[in-house]
Design an enzyme around this catalytic site. Structure first.
Site, PDB file in Angstrom:
ATOM      1  NE  ARG A  10      -4.061  -1.851   2.064  1.00 62.25           N
ATOM      2  CZ  ARG A  10      -3.873  -2.846   2.930  1.00 62.25           C
ATOM      3  NH1 ARG A  10      -2.893  -2.792   3.810  1.00 62.25           N
ATOM      4  NH2 ARG A  10      -4.678  -3.875   2.918  1.00 62.25           N
ATOM      5  CE  LYS A  66      -2.784  14.017 -13.983  1.00 60.94           C
ATOM      6  NZ  LYS A  66      -3.203  14.467 -15.332  1.00 60.94           N
ATOM      7  CD  GLU A  84       4.769  17.151 -23.052  1.00 63.92           C
ATOM      8  OE1 GLU A  84       3.996  18.076 -22.744  1.00 63.92           O
ATOM      9  OE2 GLU A  84       4.385  15.982 -23.259  1.00 63.92           O
ATOM     10  CE  LYS A 106       3.103  18.149 -14.147  1.00 63.42           C
ATOM     11  NZ  LYS A 106       3.039  16.903 -14.875  1.00 63.42           N
ATOM     12  CD  GLU A 126      -6.108  17.064 -15.520  1.00 69.81           C
ATOM     13  OE1 GLU A 126      -5.107  16.382 -15.246  1.00 69.81           O
ATOM     14  OE2 GLU A 126      -6.674  17.060 -16.593  1.00 69.81           O
ATOM     15  NE  ARG A 137      -1.475  17.351 -12.929  1.00 72.16           N
ATOM     16  CZ  ARG A 137      -0.855  16.470 -12.155  1.00 72.16           C
ATOM     17  NH1 ARG A 137      -1.139  16.400 -10.872  1.00 72.16           N
ATOM     18  NH2 ARG A 137       0.039  15.651 -12.658  1.00 72.16           N
ATOM     19  CG  ASN A 178      -4.454  17.573 -20.036  1.00 73.51           C
ATOM     20  OD1 ASN A 178      -3.482  16.842 -19.923  1.00 73.51           O
ATOM     21  ND2 ASN A 178      -5.428  17.614 -19.139  1.00 73.51           N
ATOM     22  CG  HIS A 209      -1.207  16.452 -24.008  1.00 78.85           C
ATOM     23  ND1 HIS A 209      -0.498  17.634 -24.115  1.00 78.85           N
ATOM     24  CD2 HIS A 209      -0.326  15.544 -23.517  1.00 78.85           C
ATOM     25  CE1 HIS A 209       0.742  17.436 -23.690  1.00 78.85           C
ATOM     26  NE2 HIS A 209       0.872  16.188 -23.314  1.00 78.85           N
ATOM     27  CG  HIS A 238      -3.099  11.599 -25.334  1.00 76.45           C
ATOM     28  ND1 HIS A 238      -3.718  12.087 -24.203  1.00 76.45           N
ATOM     29  CD2 HIS A 238      -1.784  11.529 -25.025  1.00 76.45           C
ATOM     30  CE1 HIS A 238      -2.822  12.292 -23.254  1.00 76.45           C
ATOM     31  NE2 HIS A 238      -1.637  11.953 -23.724  1.00 76.45           N
ATOM     32  CG  HIS A 296       3.874  12.249 -25.346  1.00 75.00           C
ATOM     33  ND1 HIS A 296       2.504  12.038 -25.391  1.00 75.00           N
ATOM     34  CD2 HIS A 296       4.073  13.277 -24.488  1.00 75.00           C
ATOM     35  CE1 HIS A 296       1.916  12.901 -24.570  1.00 75.00           C
ATOM     36  NE2 HIS A 296       2.843  13.662 -24.010  1.00 75.00           N
TER      37      HIS A 296
HETATM   38  N1  LIG Z   1       3.004  11.213 -15.144  1.00 74.32           N
HETATM   39  C1  LIG Z   1       2.898  12.324 -15.840  1.00 74.32           C
HETATM   40  O1  LIG Z   1       2.427  13.345 -15.358  1.00 74.32           O
HETATM   41  C2  LIG Z   1       3.408  12.313 -17.242  1.00 74.32           C
HETATM   42  C3  LIG Z   1       3.619  13.520 -17.919  1.00 74.32           C
HETATM   43  C4  LIG Z   1       4.165  13.476 -19.207  1.00 74.32           C
HETATM   44  C5  LIG Z   1       4.477  12.254 -19.789  1.00 74.32           C
HETATM   45  N2  LIG Z   1       4.235  11.108 -19.098  1.00 74.32           N
HETATM   46  C6  LIG Z   1       4.577   9.800 -19.683  1.00 74.32           C
HETATM   47  O2  LIG Z   1       5.976   9.766 -19.936  1.00 74.32           O
HETATM   48  C7  LIG Z   1       6.221   8.856 -20.998  1.00 74.32           C
HETATM   49  C8  LIG Z   1       7.188   9.498 -21.963  1.00 74.32           C
HETATM   50  O3  LIG Z   1       8.369   9.831 -21.267  1.00 74.32           O
HETATM   51  P1  LIG Z   1       9.776   9.894 -22.018  1.00 74.32           P
HETATM   52  O4  LIG Z   1       9.638  10.733 -23.218  1.00 74.32           O
HETATM   53  O5  LIG Z   1      10.775  10.220 -21.014  1.00 74.32           O
HETATM   54  O6  LIG Z   1       9.931   8.401 -22.569  1.00 74.32           O
HETATM   55  P2  LIG Z   1      10.922   7.226 -22.128  1.00 74.32           P
HETATM   56  O7  LIG Z   1      10.916   7.026 -20.698  1.00 74.32           O
HETATM   57  O8  LIG Z   1      10.584   6.083 -23.021  1.00 74.32           O
HETATM   58  O9  LIG Z   1      12.352   7.793 -22.549  1.00 74.32           O
HETATM   59  C9  LIG Z   1      12.609   8.052 -23.919  1.00 74.32           C
HETATM   60  C10 LIG Z   1      13.862   7.305 -24.402  1.00 74.32           C
HETATM   61  O10 LIG Z   1      15.001   7.989 -23.915  1.00 74.32           O
HETATM   62  C11 LIG Z   1      15.870   7.102 -23.234  1.00 74.32           C
HETATM   63  N3  LIG Z   1      16.540   7.895 -22.196  1.00 74.32           N
HETATM   64  C12 LIG Z   1      15.983   8.486 -21.121  1.00 74.32           C
HETATM   65  N4  LIG Z   1      16.887   9.219 -20.482  1.00 74.32           N
HETATM   66  C13 LIG Z   1      18.054   9.097 -21.152  1.00 74.32           C
HETATM   67  C14 LIG Z   1      19.347   9.637 -20.988  1.00 74.32           C
HETATM   68  N5  LIG Z   1      19.630  10.505 -20.009  1.00 74.32           N
HETATM   69  N6  LIG Z   1      20.299   9.272 -21.867  1.00 74.32           N
HETATM   70  C15 LIG Z   1      20.016   8.429 -22.904  1.00 74.32           C
HETATM   71  N7  LIG Z   1      18.809   7.917 -23.121  1.00 74.32           N
HETATM   72  C16 LIG Z   1      17.832   8.245 -22.247  1.00 74.32           C
HETATM   73  C17 LIG Z   1      14.981   5.984 -22.748  1.00 74.32           C
HETATM   74  O11 LIG Z   1      15.714   4.796 -22.590  1.00 74.32           O
HETATM   75  C18 LIG Z   1      13.984   5.874 -23.892  1.00 74.32           C
HETATM   76  O12 LIG Z   1      14.505   5.088 -24.930  1.00 74.32           O
HETATM   77  C19 LIG Z   1       4.886   8.526 -21.609  1.00 74.32           C
HETATM   78  O13 LIG Z   1       4.510   7.240 -21.209  1.00 74.32           O
HETATM   79  C20 LIG Z   1       3.943   9.551 -21.005  1.00 74.32           C
HETATM   80  O14 LIG Z   1       2.628   9.072 -20.862  1.00 74.32           O
HETATM   81  C21 LIG Z   1       3.726  11.112 -17.843  1.00 74.32           C
HETATM   82 ZN   LIG Z   2       2.678  15.344 -22.700  1.00 76.22          ZN
END
Ligand SMILES: NC(=O)c1ccc[n+]([C@@H]2O[C@H](COP(=O)([O-])OP(=O)(O)OC[C@H]3O[C@@H](n4cnc5c(N)ncnc54)[C@H](O)[C@@H]3O)[C@@H](O)[C@H]2O)c1
Ligand SMILES: [Zn+2]
Length: 365
Positions: free
Chosen positions: A121, A143, A185, A227, A237, A241, A245, A248, A252, A265
């Protein structure tokens, strides 16, 4: 080193932004309370590049450490990887006084965050975001979640971390395309909530695109703080917040239309922001000049000008199944001016189709 505090119902937490900060990870985790064990969750790319330093720092602060890696990429935000993490936690004898450290991009943060929130938990989670998306967006706000075949982020929780350690120097190893996608972003946060951030990106666009270290560190600090400010005022949200989006709704739908294999993304969000800005001129009075400013910044960052050919009907269907709809009506966050966003609202259907066609959607017969 600079730091700010994020307010959350379950407890405030610090976000430390420090170039070279990864070497202080162990002391940082200790300062947040956990003792004993640390399970570091990472993906194979990040673990190879930055895992050794993270583990060394944790060990020298007295933690007994275990590293668990998942395959890189969106497909790891799955129930399969989630349950594998639970099993690793159990095999490590993880307790509530220990810590889970998420070392990676948004995928690792969202997945490890949900695993930590649900195991026993809730065990303490420390975020060490390594991608630009994660440093400015996903590590802050609590999130966490995984995807289902039916859609992105459909299973998740609000589960704020104990703390976030952001080291902008880690971005040096990030692939260029991932960096530009993260800059999307940053632009989003500027356009929808923080005009000064937007102006900074306008001035520094070419340096940011080329990965200039000082400009990136500044952008990370400004965008992360913006942020943090937003989620501190509207954690769950209810209103404010939702500004984050911007871009988005369509973004999406575009990602889903490409089976998460075409645009990244951030790139999909760029097309969504271009659509949002064009709709905003007609629907909420965004000055034409400001629409042009937004699109010019995106151009200078060498982000997509249009979508790959995508069936219009598929986009409309995709938007209709977005999580953020109300009674089946698709809602858009629009921007009446730079640095400000509307609450999610319906838009005129004919105008929307016209904008989607301008941006590369196809009518398939
Ligand atoms: N929780 C939230 O509020 C929130 C907000 C925005 C996005 N997201 C989520 O985040 C995800 C996208 O995140 P992302 O773009 O970081 O994707 P990711 O985690 O897949 O990273 C992108 C790529 O970069 C590589 N990488 C990361 N850091 C690195 C570094 N320092 N050096 C070399 N390679 C590196 C990873 O291995 C991967 O191949 C999505 O699933 C999205 O839904 C969540
Ligand atoms: Zn985003």
């Amino acid at each position: 080193m600079a730091q700010f505090t994020v307010h959350a119902r379950s407890g405030d937490y610090p976000v430390v932004v420090e170039a070279g900060g990864l070497s202080r990870l162990g002391r940082f985790v200790r300062s947040l309370g956990p003792r004993g064990r640390a399970v570091v969750v990472s993906d194979a790319n990040v673990a190879a590049l930055h895992g050794p330093l993270a583990l060394r720092s944790l060990r020298s602060a007295g933690f007994s450490v275990r590293l668990v890696t998942v395959p890189p990429g969106e497909r790891s935000k799955s129930r399969r990887q989630l349950s594998a993490l639970w099993d690793h936690f159990a095999a490590s004898g993880l307790e509530r006084g220990d810590a889970v450290v998420a070392l990676g991009g948004g995928v690792v943060g969202d997945l490890a965050g949900l695993a930590a929130a649900t195991y026993l938990r809730g065990v303490p989670l420390v975020m060490v975001p390594t991608s630009l998306v994660a440093q400015v967006d996903s590590s802050i706000g609590g999130k966490v979640g995984i995807n289902l075949a039916a859609g992105k982020n459909l299973v998740g929780a609000f589960a704020p971390p104990r703390g976030v350690l952001t080291d902008p120097r880690l971005l040096a190893t990030l692939p260029a395309r991932q960096l530009r996608s993260g800059l999307a972003e940053v632009v989003k946060t500027g356009m929808a909530v923080d005009a000064r951030l937007f102006e900074f990106v306008e001035r520094a666009a070419l340096r940011l695109r080329d990965g200039d270290r000082a400009s990136l560190a500044r952008a990370v600090w400004l965008a992360a703080r913006a942020k943090g400010w937003v989620v501190s005022h509207d954690e769950h949200e209810g209103g404010l917040r939702s500004a984050l989006n911007f871009g988005h709704t369509l973004g999406h739908a575009l990602e889903a239309a490409s089976g998460y294999r075409g645009l990244l993304h951030g790139e999909a969000v760029v097309v969504g922001m271009r659509a949002g800005a064009r709709l905003s001129v007609a629907e909420v009075g965004l000055p034409e000049r400001d629409r042009a400013r937004l699109e010019a910044v995106l151009d200078r960052l060498e982000l997509p000008q249009r979508m790959p050919p995508t069936p219009l009907a598929r986009l409309l269907r995709g938007m209709a199944s977005d999580k953020k709809r109300r009674g089946g009506v698709v809602l858009w966050v629009l921007t009446p001016r730079v640095g400000s966003a509307s609450l999610p609202r319906p838009v005129d259907g004919r105008r929307l189709r016209a904008v989607l066609l301008e941006l590369g959607a196809r009518v398939v017969r």
